[in-house]
Design an enzyme around this catalytic site. Structure first.
Site, PDB file in Angstrom:
ATOM      1  N   ASP A 149      -3.149  21.813 -30.172  1.00 14.81           N
ATOM      2  CA  ASP A 149      -2.969  21.690 -28.786  1.00 14.81           C
ATOM      3  C   ASP A 149      -1.910  22.841 -28.517  1.00 14.81           C
ATOM      4  OD1 ASP A 149      -2.631  20.176 -26.324  1.00 14.81           O
ATOM      5  OD2 ASP A 149      -3.180  18.364 -27.278  1.00 14.81           O
TER       6      ASP A 149
ATOM      7  N   ASP B 141      -3.111  22.369 -23.005  1.00 12.09           N
ATOM      8  CA  ASP B 141      -2.565  21.240 -22.229  1.00 12.09           C
ATOM      9  C   ASP B 141      -2.237  21.878 -20.902  1.00 12.09           C
ATOM     10  OD1 ASP B 141      -1.328  18.559 -22.521  1.00 12.09           O
ATOM     11  OD2 ASP B 141       0.477  19.676 -21.751  1.00 12.09           O
TER      12      ASP B 141
ATOM     13  N   GLU C 247      -7.317  21.812 -20.421  1.00 14.17           N
ATOM     14  CA  GLU C 247      -7.167  20.648 -19.405  1.00 14.17           C
ATOM     15  C   GLU C 247      -6.896  20.943 -18.212  1.00 14.17           C
ATOM     16  OE1 GLU C 247      -4.755  16.630 -19.729  1.00 14.17           O
ATOM     17  OE2 GLU C 247      -3.780  18.299 -20.035  1.00 14.17           O
TER      18      GLU C 247
ATOM     19  N   HIS D 223      -6.022  10.399 -25.723  1.00 16.21           N
ATOM     20  CA  HIS D 223      -4.589   9.781 -25.779  1.00 16.21           C
ATOM     21  C   HIS D 223      -4.194   9.430 -24.229  1.00 16.21           C
ATOM     22  CE1 HIS D 223      -4.153  13.804 -24.986  1.00 16.21           C
ATOM     23  NE2 HIS D 223      -2.817  13.472 -24.625  1.00 16.21           N
ATOM     24  N   ASP D 224      -4.754   9.840 -23.332  1.00 11.84           N
ATOM     25  CA  ASP D 224      -4.360   9.656 -21.777  1.00 11.84           C
ATOM     26  C   ASP D 224      -5.021   8.542 -21.024  1.00 11.84           C
ATOM     27  OD1 ASP D 224      -2.363  11.633 -22.000  1.00 11.84           O
ATOM     28  OD2 ASP D 224      -3.548  13.073 -21.426  1.00 11.84           O
TER      29      ASP D 224
END
Ligand code: GLC
Ligand code: CA
Length: 557
Positions: free
Chosen positions: A101, A202, A255, A328-329
Site C-alpha cells: 500500500d 491510497d 484508490e 478494510h473500509d
C-alpha cells in the site's frame, strides 16, 4: 469488438491482508508478519496469485497504518524488514506476487519530515507539507476533514496551520514540491528493488490541491473535497510516478474515492499516457447508502446493476477494472447486499456476481469464510478515529449511544477489522493472548476456517472453485459484458463472450422464488452448468424458479 490485450495482472486474483487482524504469532494480541508467514499455504490454497498488504510500515496508528512514520521499514508491532523479505521470497516461491500500500497523500505527524517541518519556516522540510496563515483567528479556509472536524491544525510555534484532509495525525504532503515527488519515487524504488510487484495507491486521486485552496461547498464532513478529488496537477504527477513503474514488471491500482467513471477511464486507458492499471471505484459500494456508508438507504439491486453495467461496458477494451465487494473500509458484504439468514448461499452468489465480471478480483481476509458484522456494547470498544468522529456528528443529530451502535453495526468499517476466525477454539485461533487487540466476533465458534475446511459445500471451498474456474477460462477474464433483465429488482443476469465461448451468470438477490427464463437465443441445455450454489436436478431447463440467493453459471463452448 474492442481489442483486449492480455496481461498477467488481468488474470490474477488478489488476497488483501489487514495484518493487525490476520494472525498473531507471538501472543501479544496483534496480528503480525510471522503470523502471515504461517498462513501462506492457506492463502495459496485459495488459488490466488497475489497478496496486497494494507500498510505495514511503522505508524503511530491514528489511522491504523495509514499514518506512516517511516516509509522504508516495517512496523515493529508486525515484525522486521527481514520478516517481510521472508514472506516476499516464500510468496514468490509459491507463485504469488506481493503488493504494498503506497500512502503518499499524507504522512504521520510522527514522520521525521513533519517533525522537521514544524521546527521553522526555513527548515527544508517545511515545504513538504501544506501550510497557510489563518484568516484572523480562523483557519485558512472552510475545509473539513474526512475524519475529525476541521481540516486545519494550528501550530503555535510557526503561527501557521497545516492541512490534514484525514485525521490530525495525517498531515497532507505538498505534492507540488518536486522534492516530495522525488521522495515518493524513491519509496517506490525501494520496495520495487526489493522485489515487490506493485502498489495499491491510497487516495491517490487526492494528491493535487486546487490553486489558492478556495472554500468548499459546505458538507457535514470533507468540505472542500471538490478542490482535491481530481486536482489540477494530478495527471502530471501520476505520469511522473508511472515512469518509475514502467521500469519494472509491476502494476498499480489507484484508490479513487468519488472518482467518476469518465476520469477512471481516462487514468486507465492503455497505451501512451496511461496513468494507472486500474482504479478502486466506490460507485458499486453505494447500492445501500447515499455517497457514504453511514448515510444508510435500503439496498437497491437496480442501483448496483446500473453502476456495474456502466463500469463494465465503458471500461471494456480501453482499460481494466478492479473488482471487489469487501475491504478494510466497509462493513461485511453479506450483511449489506446478501442475507444473514442465507449466509453461505448469499455469500456464494455475491462472490460469483462480482468475480465473474471483467476485471481483477480482490478478496478481503475473512470474506472467503463469510465473516459477518460484530455488535459492541459501548462506543468505547471501538478503535477507529472515523467511528469516534461519526459518533460526535450523530450525537449532534440527536442519536443516543444505543441508536448509534445500531447504525454502526450495519455500516461501520470496523466490522471488517475484527480478527480472522481461524478455529472454534480460544480467541478463534487468532491469538494465544488473553485478549485480542479488538473484539473477536462471538460467532467464531460456527464461522471459522477450520470448520469451513471440513465442509465440502462451505463458502471457502466455493471461493476456491470460483477462483480456479476464472483462472482456467479466458472467457471469465477477457470476455465482454452484456446484461439481461436490467429492470429486474431481484435478478442480476449477465453474459460474457470471448473467442466463441460464452458464460451466462445468473444471480438472484432474493430469498423468494423468482421466475427465470433463459434470454432469447440461449438454450441452457446447450451449455454446461459449471458453478452453482444448490443442487440442480435439471440444469437444461430453460425456465425455472430460483432458490434463495441462487447462483448458476453456464459455460457455452
Ligand atoms: C484510504 C484507506 C483508508 C484510510 C484513508 C486515509 O481510504 O483505505 O483506510 O483511512 O485512505 O489514508
Ligand atoms: Ca503479534
Amino acid at each position: 469488438m474492442a481489442e483486449i490485450t492480455k496481461k498477467w495482472y488481468k488474470e490474477m486474483s488478489v488476497y488483501q491482508i489487514w495484518t493487525r487482524s490476520f494472525c498473531d504469532s507471538n501472543g501479544d494480541g496483534i496480528g503480525d508478519l510471522p503470523g502471515v508467514y504461517s498462513k501462506l499455504d492457506y492463502i495459496k490454497s485459495l488459488g490466488v496469485d497475489g497478496i496486497w498488504f494494507s500498510p505495514i510500515y511503522p505508524s503511530p496508528n491514528c489511522d491504523y497504518g495509514y499514518d506512516i512514520s517511516d516509509y522504508k521499514n516495517i512496523n515493529p508491532e508486525f515484525g522486521t524488514l527481514d520478516d517481510f523479505k521472508k514472506i516476499l521470497d516464500a510468496a514468490h516461491g509459491l507463485g504469488m506476487r506481493v503488493f504494498m500500500d503506497l500512502v503518499v497523500n499524507h504522512t504521520s505527524t510522527e514522520h521525521m519530515w513533519f517533525k522537521e517541518a514544524c521546527k521553522s519556516k526555513d527548515n527544508p522540510y517545511h515545504d513538504y507539507y501544506i501550510w497557510r496563515k489563518g484568516r484572523g483567528n480562523k483557519p485558512p479556509n472552510n475545509w473539513l476533514s474526512v475524519f475529525e472536524g476541521g481540516a486545519w491544525e494550528y501550530n503555535k510555534n510557526l503561527d501557521e496551520y497545516y492541512l490534514h484532509v484525514f485525521a490530525k495525525g495525517q498531515p497532507d504532503l505538498n505534492m507540488d514540491n518536486p522534492k516530495v515527488r522525488e521522495e515518493v519515487k524513491s519509496i517506490m524504488r525501494f520496495w520495487l528493488d526489493m522485489g515487490v510487484d506493485g502498489f495499491r495507491e491510497d487516495v491517490i486521486t487526492f494528491i493535487s490541491k486546487a490553486e489558492g485552496l478556495p472554500n468548499g461547498f459546505p458538507l457535514p464532513l470533507a468540505t472542500g473535497i471538490e478542490h482535491y478529488k481530481h486536482g489540477p496537477h494530478l495527471e502530471e504527477y501520476l505520469d511522473e510516478f508511472r515512469q518509475v513503474l514502467n521500469e519494472y514488471d509491476c502494476f498499480a491500482v489507484g484508490e479513487g474515492p468519488m472518482t467518476g467513471l469518465k476520469d477512471a477511464v481516462n487514468y486507465c486507458t492503455e497505451g501512451p499516457g496511461q496513468k494507472l492499471d486500474m482504479l478502486i471505484s466506490f460507485d458499486h459500494m453505494n447500492a445501500d447508502c447515499f455517497m457514504a456508508d453511514w448515510v444508510k438507504l435500503p439496498f437497491s439491486l437496480r442501483r448496483l446493476k446500473s453502476t456495474f453495467d456502466k463500469w463494465q461496458t465503458e471500461m471494456y477494451g480501453k482499460g481494466w477494472n478492479s473488482l471487489y465487494i469487501e475491504n478494510h473500509d466497509h462493513a461485511r458484504i453479506i450483511e449489506r447486499y446478501g442475507s444473514i439468514k442465507f449466509r453461505v448461499q448469499s455469500g456464494k452468489m455475491l462472490a460469483t456476481m462480482y468475480m465473474l465480471q471483467c476485471g481483477t478480483p480482490f478478496i478481503y481476509q475473512g470474506q472467503e469464510i463469510g465473516m459477518t458484522n460484530v455488535r459492541v456494547d459501548h462506543v468505547t470498544e471501538y478503535k477507529d478515529v472515523m467511528t469516534f468522529n461519526n459518533y460526535r456528528l450523530f450525537k449532534k443529530l440527536g442519536f443516543t449511544e444505543k441508536m448509534f451502535l445500531n447504525l454502526s453495526f450495519k455500516v461501520n468499517r470496523e466490522n471488517a477489522r475484527t480478527p480472522v476466525q481461524w478455529t472454534g477454539g480460544k480467541n478463534a485461533g487468532f491469538t494465544t493472548a488473553d485478549e485480542a487487540w479488538f473484539k473477536i466476533n462471538p460467532n467464531y465458534t460456527e464461522i471459522n476456517v477450520e470448520a469451513a475446511e471440513k465442509d465440502e459445500n462451505s463458502l471457502l471451498n466455493y471461493y476456491r472453485k470460483l477462483i480456479k474456474f476464472r483462472k482456467e477460462h479466458e472467457v471469465a477474464v477477457y470476455g465482454d459484458f452484456k446484461q439481461y433483465y436490467r429492470s429486474s429488482g431481484s435478478l442480476f443476469v449477465y453474459e460474457r463472450n470471448y473467442e466463441g465461448k460464452k458464460l451466462l451468470v445468473i444471480n438472484s438477490f432474493s430469498e423468494n422464488p423468482v421466475k427465470f427464463d433463459a434470454p432469447a437465443g440461449i438454450d441452457l441445455s446447450a451449455g454446461e452448468l459449471v458453478l452453482q450454489n444448490y443442487e440442480v436436478l435439471n440444469p437444461g431447463k430453460n425456465s425455472f424458479m430460483t432458490k434463495p440467493y441462487e447462483t448458476r453459471v453456464y459455460l457455452f463452448s
